[in-house]
Design an enzyme around this catalytic site. Structure first.
Site, PDB file in Angstrom:
ATOM      1  N   HIS A   1       8.248   1.240  -9.185  1.00 58.02           N
ATOM      2  CA  HIS A   1       9.540   1.683  -9.692  1.00 58.02           C
ATOM      3  C   HIS A   1      10.622   0.639  -9.418  1.00 58.02           C
ATOM      4  O   HIS A   1      10.428  -0.297  -8.651  1.00 58.02           O
ATOM      5  CB  HIS A   1       9.907   3.025  -9.062  1.00 58.02           C
ATOM      6  CG  HIS A   1       8.996   4.146  -9.461  1.00 58.02           C
ATOM      7  ND1 HIS A   1       9.386   5.183 -10.283  1.00 58.02           N
ATOM      8  CD2 HIS A   1       7.692   4.390  -9.167  1.00 58.02           C
ATOM      9  CE1 HIS A   1       8.376   6.017 -10.465  1.00 58.02           C
ATOM     10  NE2 HIS A   1       7.331   5.549  -9.798  1.00 58.02           N
TER      11      HIS A   1
ATOM     12  N   ASP B   1       5.058   3.208  -2.800  1.00 58.26           N
ATOM     13  CA  ASP B   1       4.450   3.737  -1.579  1.00 58.26           C
ATOM     14  C   ASP B   1       3.517   2.666  -1.010  1.00 58.26           C
ATOM     15  O   ASP B   1       2.763   2.035  -1.767  1.00 58.26           O
ATOM     16  CB  ASP B   1       3.622   4.982  -1.884  1.00 58.26           C
ATOM     17  CG  ASP B   1       4.473   6.202  -2.177  1.00 58.26           C
ATOM     18  OD1 ASP B   1       5.695   6.049  -2.372  1.00 58.26           O
ATOM     19  OD2 ASP B   1       3.916   7.311  -2.228  1.00 58.26           O
TER      20      ASP B   1
ATOM     21  N   SER C   1      -2.702  -2.985  -5.486  1.00 59.51           N
ATOM     22  CA  SER C   1      -2.781  -4.162  -4.691  1.00 59.51           C
ATOM     23  C   SER C   1      -1.458  -4.355  -3.960  1.00 59.51           C
ATOM     24  O   SER C   1      -1.165  -3.598  -3.059  1.00 59.51           O
ATOM     25  CB  SER C   1      -3.143  -5.334  -5.574  1.00 59.51           C
ATOM     26  OG  SER C   1      -2.901  -6.542  -4.984  1.00 59.51           O
TER      27      SER C   1
END
Length: 341
Positions: free
Chosen positions: A147, A90, A254
């Site tokens: 992921h 995300d 980050s």
């Protein structure tokens, strides 16, 4: 004026000590104080706790537990199409595109070299020359687990020590070679699409970078490049991860950078600079050549296509607490040139 002051502070502040202090505080169990800090953070950054497996902020013993919170099952469905890679995190797609003349775009009028990003590892750089890259920035409000874009077999992990500049649009526009200067963990995978690198970039107050196979990679910060190699597919101790499976996490911050080898991959058509990314959504795909329609003889009976496979849920595995995979081979800086300035 204010931006100039912020940039100068990036050079003047003791970033390593600030990061250690932040990491220490984020791991402390402070009861009601911890809950208060989490509640203030949620309010300040508009964190959507309804997506979290545990939406009640009182359920988190430390700030770090909250920061790497898992999501509810099915909240990030993974695109099931075999020819597509999915977004690994995300965040916001700050830059993406072709790797041209061995260079990646950092921001407008700023670029950096592939070899500098890979700490002088010219052999790894050759794998991605003329390939593709994508940089995803994770803001404080985002889900901070990373992921796999596709199925992959881990072949190499490299820890590169470096600076701890903040990573955001302001620093990307003003700090030369930002991603090649900051601390980072480079993960190289074999995939059906060719070699794939997923690079976890540290920043100010990023207390640790972790992977699911090695646990905490940093700290400690010893100032030397470390390299681990792993068995290939089918061999004992091979690290095999599925598309959409968790591979690492940040505590805090980050940025993640993906490198794709030159070939038939192209980025999804809907993506633009500053597109919002969601783990599991389409990221890149194999370029499809136009095909000549197949003409069947008259009277041929055709079966209906099977129904499209529904999206599969992403998986998150707990990070090992006991350090690196015992099957991994640890070695020195094989294949490296000195770090680029």
């Amino acid at each position: 004026m204010l931006d100039n002051i912020k940039i100068k502070l990036q050079y003047w502040l003791p970033k390593i000590w600030l990061t250690r202090l932040a990491g220490w505080g984020a791991n402390k169990r402070a009861g009601k104080l911890t809950k208060l800090v989490i509640d203030l953070f949620v309010r300040q950054y508009h964190v959507n706790m309804q997506e979290a497996l545990q939406p009640d902020t009182a359920s988190y013993r430390t700030f770090n537990e909250f920061f790497v919170r898992p999501l509810r099952p099915g909240i990030r469905p993974v695109d099931p199409h075999a020819h597509r890679l999915v977004q690994p995190a995300d965040g916001v797609l700050s830059q993406f595109g072709p790797i041209t003349d061995g260079k990646l775009i950092q921001a407008k009028n700023h670029d950096y070299t592939l070899e500098a990003l890979l700490a002088g590892n010219y052999m790894m750089a050759d794998l991605f020359r003329d390939g593709l890259f994508a940089t995803i920035y994770l803001s404080p409000r985002d889900y901070h687990r990373l992921h796999m874009p596709c199925d992959g077999v881990l072949r190499e992990m490299i820890y590169v020590p470096g600076d701890l500049f903040s990573v955001n649009l302001l620093t990307a526009d003003n700090v030369p070679n930002l991603f090649a200067r900051n601390e980072r963990v480079i993960c190289l995978f074999d995939t059906e699409f060719g070699p794939l690198a997923q690079i976890l970039v540290g920043a100010t107050i990023v207390g640790s970078i972790e992977t699911v196979w090695a646990g905490v990679v940093t700290p400690p910060r010893e100032g030397i490049i470390k390299r681990w190699t792993y068995p290939q597919a089918g061999e004992e101790g091979a690290v095999v991860l599925a598309k959409g499976e968790e591979m690492g996490r940040f505590k805090l911050g980050s940025t993640v950078i993906n490198l794709f080898t030159a070939g038939d991959l192209q980025f999804a058509a809907h993506l633009n600079i500053m597109s919002v990314t969601r783990m599991g959504e389409p990221f890149a795909e194999v370029r499809q050549d136009e095909q000549t329609p197949v003409v069947f003889p008259e009277g041929t009976e055709l079966e209906e296509n099977d129904a499209a496979q529904p999206p599969v849920a992403a998986t998150s595995e707990p990070v090992q607490a006991d350090g690196q995979n015992p099957a991994a081979e640890v070695s020195g800086q094989t294949g490296h040139k000195p770090d680029a300035p």
